[in-house]
Scaffold this active site. Structure first.
Site, PDB file in Angstrom:
ATOM      1  N   PHE A  23      -1.647  -5.225 -11.683  1.00 39.54           N
ATOM      2  CA  PHE A  23      -2.960  -5.902 -11.593  1.00 39.54           C
ATOM      3  C   PHE A  23      -3.060  -6.848 -10.392  1.00 39.54           C
ATOM      4  O   PHE A  23      -3.802  -7.820 -10.417  1.00 39.54           O
ATOM      5  CB  PHE A  23      -3.272  -6.666 -12.891  1.00 39.54           C
ATOM      6  N   SER A  24      -2.294  -6.564  -9.343  1.00 39.95           N
ATOM      7  CA  SER A  24      -2.346  -7.404  -8.143  1.00 39.95           C
ATOM      8  C   SER A  24      -3.230  -6.809  -7.053  1.00 39.95           C
ATOM      9  O   SER A  24      -3.427  -7.440  -6.016  1.00 39.95           O
ATOM     10  CB  SER A  24      -0.926  -7.612  -7.591  1.00 39.95           C
ATOM     11  N   GLU A  93       2.176   4.289  -6.173  1.00 39.52           N
ATOM     12  CA  GLU A  93       3.190   4.238  -7.239  1.00 39.52           C
ATOM     13  C   GLU A  93       4.574   4.648  -6.717  1.00 39.52           C
ATOM     14  O   GLU A  93       5.318   5.387  -7.372  1.00 39.52           O
ATOM     15  CB  GLU A  93       2.781   5.132  -8.422  1.00 39.52           C
TER      16      GLU A  93
END
Ligand code: ZN
Length: 196
Positions: A23-24, A93
């Site tokens: 969530f950055s 990712e």
């Protein structure tokens, strides 16, 4: 904000890494850079590990649904098959890739490509995640982005797992993880029962 370096002299590639907690905004930043390159008419290819199937398997999607078409691959070696005229490669990712990824992306940079990599730098235990430490070491440019700790409002560097599973790889959403600053992360589940 990251600004692309000017091209000097002959064609040469480089590696950029965008890292931080969950969530950055890592994927948001990756998409921002890739979209700008595409608008400039550059040939862009986007990849992600096959393991991350929480959304459509052929897209890189950020938490607020910004998206790019991507190719899911199960090994970093598959990157060596990228079309030779590719100018910019995005990888999302990256923490889930195999240990060969740093070697592969250096090869691609030598072939003149710009590589932009986004990934979690720490796993839920607070340990460096997969190939990320080596990627940080071999990259030219590093951007560390932060979430905001929901408990104290400081910058969040850690991803706290709210559930009990102990696998390093647990793909999940907001009900399974929350970003935390160093202190709130260390306090563990004392803080886990926050009202929502
Ligand atoms: Zn905090």
């Amino acid at each position: 904000m990251f600004l692309e370096p000017g091209q000097r002299g002959q064609r040469s590639g480089w590696i950029e890494v965008i890292c931080g907690s969950m969530f950055s905004g890592k994927t948001e930043e990756l998409i921002r850079r890739l979209k700008r390159a595409r608008i400039a008419g550059q040939r862009v290819a986007v990849y992600k590990p096959f393991i991350d199937d929480r959304y459509a398997t052929d897209e890189v999607v950020s938490h607020d649904a910004n998206k790019l078409v991507s190719i899911a691959i199960d090994s970093s070696r598959a990157l060596l098959n990228v079309p030779e005229d590719t100018q910019v490669i995005g990888i999302d990712e990256a923490q889930f890739f195999d240990p060969e990824l740093p070697t592969i992306v250096q090869n691609l940079a030598l072939r003149g490509m710009r590589i932009i990599i986004a990934g979690l730098d720490l796993d839920y235990r607070g340990e460096p995640f997969g190939p990320m430490p080596a990627l940080l070491a071999v990259s030219e440019y590093i951007t560390k982005v932060h979430a905001i700790c929901p408990h104290c409002g400081n910058l969040a560097t850690h991803s706290y797992r709210l559930s009990q599973e102990s696998d390093q790889v647990l793909v999940g959403e907001r009900d399974r993880y929350e970003p935390r600053c160093r202190v709130c992360y260390a306090m563990g589940n004392i803080l886990a029962l926050k009202p929502s």
